[in-house]
Design a protein around this motif. Structure first.
Motif, PDB file in Angstrom:
ATOM      1  N   LEU A   1      12.671  12.926  10.873  1.00  0.00           N
ATOM      2  CA  LEU A   1      11.572  13.029   9.909  1.00  0.00           C
ATOM      3  C   LEU A   1      10.532  11.968  10.250  1.00  0.00           C
ATOM      4  CD1 LEU A   1      10.229  14.046   7.322  1.00  0.00           C
ATOM      5  CD2 LEU A   1      11.765  12.575   6.014  1.00  0.00           C
ATOM      6  N   PHE A   2       9.336  12.420  10.628  1.00  0.00           N
ATOM      7  CA  PHE A   2       8.270  11.514  11.040  1.00  0.00           C
ATOM      8  C   PHE A   2       7.121  11.588  10.047  1.00  0.00           C
ATOM      9  CE2 PHE A   2       9.855  12.891  15.469  1.00  0.00           C
ATOM     10  CZ  PHE A   2      10.913  11.984  15.405  1.00  0.00           C
ATOM     11  N   LEU A   3       6.857  10.464   9.376  1.00  0.00           N
ATOM     12  CA  LEU A   3       5.836  10.396   8.328  1.00  0.00           C
ATOM     13  C   LEU A   3       4.860   9.246   8.552  1.00  0.00           C
ATOM     14  CD1 LEU A   3       8.238  11.058   5.306  1.00  0.00           C
ATOM     15  CD2 LEU A   3       6.432  12.602   6.079  1.00  0.00           C
ATOM     16  N   ASP A   4       4.749   8.765   9.776  1.00  0.00           N
ATOM     17  CA  ASP A   4       3.854   7.650  10.080  1.00  0.00           C
ATOM     18  C   ASP A   4       2.409   7.971   9.696  1.00  0.00           C
ATOM     19  OD1 ASP A   4       5.757   6.254  12.482  1.00  0.00           O
ATOM     20  OD2 ASP A   4       5.835   8.423  12.358  1.00  0.00           O
ATOM     21  N   GLY A   5       1.657   6.918   9.381  1.00  0.00           N
ATOM     22  CA  GLY A   5       0.213   7.071   9.232  1.00  0.00           C
ATOM     23  C   GLY A   5      -0.229   7.910   8.050  1.00  0.00           C
ATOM     24  N   ASN A   6       0.506   7.849   6.944  1.00  0.00           N
ATOM     25  CA  ASN A   6       0.081   8.498   5.706  1.00  0.00           C
ATOM     26  C   ASN A   6      -0.270   7.428   4.675  1.00  0.00           C
ATOM     27  OD1 ASN A   6       0.367  11.611   5.739  1.00  0.00           O
ATOM     28  ND2 ASN A   6       2.176  10.919   6.872  1.00  0.00           N
ATOM     29  N   ASN A   7      -0.282   7.777   3.411  1.00  0.00           N
ATOM     30  CA  ASN A   7      -0.619   6.818   2.350  1.00  0.00           C
ATOM     31  C   ASN A   7       0.527   6.683   1.353  1.00  0.00           C
ATOM     32  OD1 ASN A   7      -3.399   6.409   3.265  1.00  0.00           O
ATOM     33  ND2 ASN A   7      -3.757   8.504   2.563  1.00  0.00           N
ATOM     34  N   ILE A   8       1.741   6.786   1.835  1.00  0.00           N
ATOM     35  CA  ILE A   8       2.925   6.790   0.967  1.00  0.00           C
ATOM     36  C   ILE A   8       3.181   5.389   0.421  1.00  0.00           C
ATOM     37  CG2 ILE A   8       5.413   7.217   0.895  1.00  0.00           C
ATOM     38  CD1 ILE A   8       4.927   9.315   3.133  1.00  0.00           C
ATOM     39  N   GLU A   9       3.324   5.281  -0.906  1.00  0.00           N
ATOM     40  CA  GLU A   9       3.494   3.989  -1.569  1.00  0.00           C
ATOM     41  C   GLU A   9       4.915   3.767  -2.070  1.00  0.00           C
ATOM     42  OE1 GLU A   9       0.611   3.606  -4.647  1.00  0.00           O
ATOM     43  OE2 GLU A   9      -1.113   3.762  -3.296  1.00  0.00           O
ATOM     44  N   LYS A  10       5.656   4.854  -2.294  1.00  0.00           N
ATOM     45  CA  LYS A  10       7.017   4.666  -2.824  1.00  0.00           C
ATOM     46  C   LYS A  10       7.924   5.816  -2.397  1.00  0.00           C
ATOM     47  CE  LYS A  10       5.922   6.785  -7.312  1.00  0.00           C
ATOM     48  NZ  LYS A  10       5.908   6.582  -8.785  1.00  0.00           N
ATOM     49  N   ILE A  11       9.210   5.525  -2.461  1.00  0.00           N
ATOM     50  CA  ILE A  11      10.245   6.510  -2.140  1.00  0.00           C
ATOM     51  C   ILE A  11      11.111   6.685  -3.381  1.00  0.00           C
ATOM     52  CG2 ILE A  11      12.167   7.081  -0.609  1.00  0.00           C
ATOM     53  CD1 ILE A  11      10.973   5.095   1.419  1.00  0.00           C
ATOM     54  N   PRO A  12      11.246   7.889  -3.893  1.00  0.00           N
ATOM     55  CA  PRO A  12      12.071   8.092  -5.096  1.00  0.00           C
ATOM     56  C   PRO A  12      13.533   7.711  -4.841  1.00  0.00           C
ATOM     57  CG  PRO A  12      10.692  10.010  -4.648  1.00  0.00           C
ATOM     58  CD  PRO A  12      10.610   9.141  -3.443  1.00  0.00           C
ATOM     59  N   ALA A  13      14.166   7.133  -5.834  1.00  0.00           N
ATOM     60  CA  ALA A  13      15.590   6.804  -5.725  1.00  0.00           C
ATOM     61  C   ALA A  13      16.384   8.084  -5.459  1.00  0.00           C
ATOM     62  CB  ALA A  13      16.060   6.130  -7.008  1.00  0.00           C
ATOM     63  N   GLY A  14      17.307   8.013  -4.543  1.00  0.00           N
ATOM     64  CA  GLY A  14      18.137   9.180  -4.232  1.00  0.00           C
ATOM     65  C   GLY A  14      17.451  10.236  -3.389  1.00  0.00           C
ATOM     66  N   TYR A  15      16.261   9.912  -2.847  1.00  0.00           N
ATOM     67  CA  TYR A  15      15.502  10.914  -2.090  1.00  0.00           C
ATOM     68  C   TYR A  15      16.309  11.488  -0.935  1.00  0.00           C
ATOM     69  CZ  TYR A  15      11.836  12.995   0.812  1.00  0.00           C
ATOM     70  OH  TYR A  15      11.093  13.866   1.557  1.00  0.00           O
ATOM     71  N   PHE A  16      17.063  10.642  -0.252  1.00  0.00           N
ATOM     72  CA  PHE A  16      17.753  11.087   0.965  1.00  0.00           C
ATOM     73  C   PHE A  16      19.106  11.743   0.694  1.00  0.00           C
ATOM     74  CE2 PHE A  16      14.833   7.733   2.353  1.00  0.00           C
ATOM     75  CZ  PHE A  16      14.100   8.461   3.277  1.00  0.00           C
ATOM     76  N   LYS A  17      19.481  11.842  -0.563  1.00  0.00           N
ATOM     77  CA  LYS A  17      20.710  12.582  -0.878  1.00  0.00           C
ATOM     78  C   LYS A  17      20.562  14.054  -0.515  1.00  0.00           C
ATOM     79  CE  LYS A  17      22.434   9.568  -4.551  1.00  0.00           C
ATOM     80  NZ  LYS A  17      22.766   9.455  -6.007  1.00  0.00           N
ATOM     81  N   GLY A  18      19.335  14.551  -0.540  1.00  0.00           N
ATOM     82  CA  GLY A  18      19.080  15.939  -0.156  1.00  0.00           C
ATOM     83  C   GLY A  18      18.916  16.133   1.338  1.00  0.00           C
ATOM     84  N   LEU A  19      19.012  15.019   2.088  1.00  0.00           N
ATOM     85  CA  LEU A  19      18.856  15.071   3.547  1.00  0.00           C
ATOM     86  C   LEU A  19      20.062  14.391   4.197  1.00  0.00           C
ATOM     87  CD1 LEU A  19      15.079  14.056   3.747  1.00  0.00           C
ATOM     88  CD2 LEU A  19      16.022  16.369   3.986  1.00  0.00           C
ATOM     89  N   PRO A  20      21.228  14.985   4.094  1.00  0.00           N
ATOM     90  CA  PRO A  20      22.465  14.318   4.541  1.00  0.00           C
ATOM     91  C   PRO A  20      22.593  14.146   6.041  1.00  0.00           C
ATOM     92  CG  PRO A  20      22.915  16.599   3.942  1.00  0.00           C
ATOM     93  CD  PRO A  20      21.487  16.327   3.545  1.00  0.00           C
ATOM     94  N   LYS A  21      21.694  14.768   6.822  1.00  0.00           N
ATOM     95  CA  LYS A  21      21.793  14.671   8.277  1.00  0.00           C
ATOM     96  C   LYS A  21      20.672  13.837   8.901  1.00  0.00           C
ATOM     97  CE  LYS A  21      24.261  19.035   9.032  1.00  0.00           C
ATOM     98  NZ  LYS A  21      24.277  20.314   9.787  1.00  0.00           N
ATOM     99  N   VAL A  22      19.783  13.277   8.080  1.00  0.00           N
ATOM    100  CA  VAL A  22      18.651  12.547   8.639  1.00  0.00           C
ATOM    101  C   VAL A  22      19.157  11.340   9.430  1.00  0.00           C
ATOM    102  CG1 VAL A  22      18.245  11.098   6.571  1.00  0.00           C
ATOM    103  CG2 VAL A  22      16.377  11.597   8.174  1.00  0.00           C
ATOM    104  N   ALA A  23      18.733  11.256  10.703  1.00  0.00           N
ATOM    105  CA  ALA A  23      19.184  10.187  11.589  1.00  0.00           C
ATOM    106  C   ALA A  23      18.034   9.333  12.092  1.00  0.00           C
ATOM    107  CB  ALA A  23      19.951  10.772  12.774  1.00  0.00           C
ATOM    108  N   PHE A  24      16.853   9.937  12.220  1.00  0.00           N
ATOM    109  CA  PHE A  24      15.684   9.223  12.724  1.00  0.00           C
ATOM    110  C   PHE A  24      14.563   9.344  11.693  1.00  0.00           C
ATOM    111  CE2 PHE A  24      18.221  10.728  16.234  1.00  0.00           C
ATOM    112  CZ  PHE A  24      18.339   9.611  17.047  1.00  0.00           C
ATOM    113  N   LEU A  25      14.174   8.203  11.120  1.00  0.00           N
ATOM    114  CA  LEU A  25      13.198   8.191  10.034  1.00  0.00           C
ATOM    115  C   LEU A  25      12.081   7.225  10.377  1.00  0.00           C
ATOM    116  CD1 LEU A  25      12.317   8.949   7.156  1.00  0.00           C
ATOM    117  CD2 LEU A  25      13.827   7.153   6.303  1.00  0.00           C
TER     118      LEU A  25
END
Length: 358
Positions: A225-249
């Motif tokens: 998951l590549f999200l570089d260069g955006n305007n993201i200010e926060k990550i919701p708690a538990g966000y990655f529970k729906g992405l159990p295979k994410v290895a490269f962030l």
């Protein structure tokens, strides 16, 4: 006698020349037949090669029309699998020019001037075997639709895309790579509705768009998951529970502050590489035991200590290398307010560290 000898020698030379010609033909056609291409197909393919393009006889299923200054697509031979049209001035993707290209597997249209309005109706869906579609650096304003169900890689980076039509990915069960970096996507464009159908996606690149929050609706198969260069200010708690295979962030060059990063949000066993460079963090987030590479350079971090960032109690880490030992091997902290040396409890915790940049 002399005449007979001369005639025999002349006939021998003729037969040798014929044999050499046959050998040359076999050298050209032999590999073709090995590619399940009949001789008749081979000849039809070579003869139909557009004058603007190059159709190599030793790779007859490929047609090279790149870097020719083309403003339109020439008629494509019927047995083409690989079509290279990059670096031209093409504005319209014409169904007529591609009417014979029903066997295409690979289509490269990078760096042209194709607009969404220039995508003729059904032109891509008429290619029932297309697996790779590259349309980077064009003028698209929307993800093309409809797309063939056979697609595996879809690259649309550096266009002007602000819209993902609802249902555009439904039925694309083979798609595993989606590259949308460098477009104009906002939060309302990247939703569960717009991403529905990506049931086997492995890599999605949404870097350099206009997102202000983490995208919703990503499939659980997502590994990169590549999200570089955006305007993201926060990550919701538990966000990655729906992405159990994410290895490269990758979240470099956003606006993340420590207040917008819940303490345990990255505590996911699958994450191997985490990049948070060029943000506004003041603290090191909790590091999962399995993490191997961590980029935290160019933030506002003032200090680092093992007691705060070690995923296990420092005193429990022994000399042996086993599954309980944190796996971190690379740590980058330069561009912060941290002064060397690195505290000893950090070294004690991360015994597998091979490189620290500070």
């Amino acid at each position: 006698m002399q005449t007979t000898h001369t005639s025999w020698r002349s006939r021998l030379h003729s037969e040798m020349a014929l044999l050499l010609s046959l050998l040359c033909i076999l050298c050209l056609v032999g590999p073709v037949l090995g590619q399940d291409m009949q001789y008749e197909e081979f000849m039809a393919q070579i003869q139909a090669c557009p004058k603007e393009c190059h159709c190599p006889s030793n790779f007859p299923r490929a047609v090279y029309c790149d870097n020719k200054g083309l403003k339109s697509i020439p008629n494509i031979p019927p047995y083409t699998w690989y079509l290279y049209l990059q670096n031209n001035l093409i504005e319209v993707l014409s169904a007529d020019a591609l009417r014979n290209a029903t066997s295409l597997r690979w289509l490269n249209l990078n760096r042209n001037k194709i607009t969404s309005e220039g995508m003729e109706a059904g032109v891509l869906n008429a290619m029932p075997q297309l697996a790779h579609l590259y349309m980077d650096d064009n003028l698209l304003s929307s993800v093309p639709s409809p797309l063939p169900a056979t697609l595996e890689h879809l690259r649309l980076s550096r266009n002007r895309i602000s819209k993902i039509p609802a249902g555009v990915f439904v039925g694309l069960e083979k798609l595993n790579l989606l590259d949308l970096q460098g477009n104009k996507l906002m939060d309302d464009a990247v939703t569960e509705v717009s991403l529905k159908g990506l049931s086997n996606l492995v890599q999605i690149n949404l870097a350099k768009n206009q997102l202000s929050s983490m995208p919703l609706g990503l499939p659980p198969t997502t590994t990169q998951l590549f999200l570089d260069g955006n305007n993201i200010e926060k990550i919701p708690a538990g966000y990655f529970k729906g992405l159990p295979k994410v290895a490269f962030l990758r979240l470099n060059h956003n606006k993340l502050g420590s207040g917008g990063v819940p303490k345990n949000v990255f505590n996911v066993t699958s994450i191997l590489d985490l990049q948070l460079s060029h943000n506004q963090l003041t603290e090191v987030p909790l590091i999962p035991s399995g993490l191997e590479h961590l980029h935290l350079d160019h933030n506002n971090i003032k200090s680092v200590s093992g007691s705060n960032i070690c995923p296990v109690a420092v005193e429990t880490v022994d000399e042996s290398v086993n599954d309980s030992v944190p796996r971190l091997r690379y740590l980058r902290l330069d561009g912060n307010e941290i002064k060397p040396p690195i505290p000893s409890d950090v070294i004690l915790c991360f015994r597998l560290l091979r490189s620290i940049v500070i």
